[in-house]
Design an enzyme around this catalytic site. Sequence first.
Site, PDB file in Angstrom:
ATOM      1  N   ASP A 159      33.052 -19.752  14.095  1.00  0.00           N
ATOM      2  CA  ASP A 159      32.524 -20.506  13.491  1.00  0.00           C
ATOM      3  C   ASP A 159      32.289 -21.911  14.690  1.00  0.00           C
ATOM      4  O   ASP A 159      33.377 -22.352  14.787  1.00  0.00           O
ATOM      5  CB  ASP A 159      32.918 -21.406  12.071  1.00  0.00           C
ATOM      6  N   ASP A 162      24.887 -23.734  16.140  1.00  0.00           N
ATOM      7  CA  ASP A 162      25.830 -23.314  15.269  1.00  0.00           C
ATOM      8  C   ASP A 162      25.961 -21.867  15.055  1.00  0.00           C
ATOM      9  O   ASP A 162      24.908 -21.537  14.246  1.00  0.00           O
ATOM     10  CB  ASP A 162      25.605 -24.072  14.090  1.00  0.00           C
TER      11      ASP A 162
END
Length: 501
Positions: free
Chosen positions: A108, A326
């Site tokens: 992440d 992201d």
Amino acid sequence: MRGLWPPFFVIILLSFLSVSAVYCSSLLHLERAFPLKNHGLELHQLRARDRLRHARLLQGFVGGVVDFSVQGSSDPYLVGVTGTSETLLYFTKVKLGSPPREFKVQIDTGSDVLWVCCNSCNNCPRTSGLGIQLNFFDPSSSSTAGQVRCSDPICSSAVQTTATQCSSQTDQCSYTFQYGDGSGTSGYYVSDTLYFDAILGDSLTANSSALIVFGCSAYQSGDLTKTDKAVDGIFGFGQGELSVISQLSTRGITPRVFSHCLKGEGNGGGILVLGEILEPGIVYSPLVPSQPHYNLNLQSITINGQLLPIDPAAFATSKSQGTIVDSGTTLTYLVAEAYDPFVSAVNAIVSPSVTPIISKGNQCYLVSTSVSQVFPLASFNFAGGASMVLKPEDYLIPSGSSGGSAIWCIGFQKVQGVSILGDLVLKDKIFVYDLVRQRIGWANYDCSLSVNVSVTSSKDFINAGQLSVSSSSRDIMLFELLPLTVMVFLMHILLHELQFL
């Protein structure tokens, strides 16, 4: 020659010991969190997952929460997605504690902290629909685990999305992650050993370790409690003080740069390196300074080389606007000012060859041939002259068939405010996050191939196997591995000298 060997040995040893460090990178192998299934996946499920995630991302913006929800798409769009590579959540394995235990954690780049579920966690999933066994961290079973006390400076460090708390009774540094969708996790920080493979060069790796601080989740709520896509935790790769990349680079253990290559085809997987992947085709764009996420300056979009009529102001970075990279987002989200011209340009080019349709609210097409033969190349153009060229498979999602023709849908989603580049466009590319030079680089790449990794300051390239190590003149942080390096060096000297005995 034999009589001269001992003093020569001492001179070489003393000279070498004057060097305090060597360069290194670290390698972690990636796996896709969602394996391919026989039944189709649905766009509304991907959007729903991303919507929950974006609520979490927004907590990092100063000045209040910004709504990342997809505008005008609250209805459940049921466009089926066949078993392909479009559910792209990636995880890696980390070893923590003594004796070490293995944990599977999602990669992440949109958060900072590494956290795993504690053995005493309340409401944490006990099984996973991903076909993996879940593990739980037990600090009392690790001989190297330590408590992070309230007086520890790291307890007061600013961590995005985190409310740091302290218990006066236990003197324990605790945290709470509260996500915008109502889910969350809370627990406490511990320090313990992280194990990894250090790449020393010339295909030489060393089993290495370092003491790090990470979260031990004691409670979870909301979406995090679901078992269908449960993993052991989240591996945050943000720029905050508590991210693993920041902790290790601050101590000179790894360079302040990390790279990934996410494989989109087949069963997915890929490579994650705490270091710099080198590839001649990589282009770089500067990061927008003073942002909580990896923001880039997107300046324009072209289709088949033709500039789309988009006001550059639509991409300007502010508290509620900009473009974020992201890896935790599945699809890609474009502001309406860019999405509408993009779809219109694609329609104008492909309409003579395919049949545009609206399927459950999404722009789709009936295609009787290969999409690469019909659909145009797109290019996202960023500051610094760096362009990200997108093949049709980078912006289209296969969505079943009808009347003998394949259905392909635009995988981009229309939003207001912030554009997010998710795995749909990140896959099948090398991405380098250079935090020293504050830039991100990328290049199209087959992520099933080996890669070159910068580990020394010399000029020689080394290529061997899945992970190849290479050299660069860049300013990389130093890694303290003297005992092993001395042994390897002296063995080389010894073998050389024995030739003359």
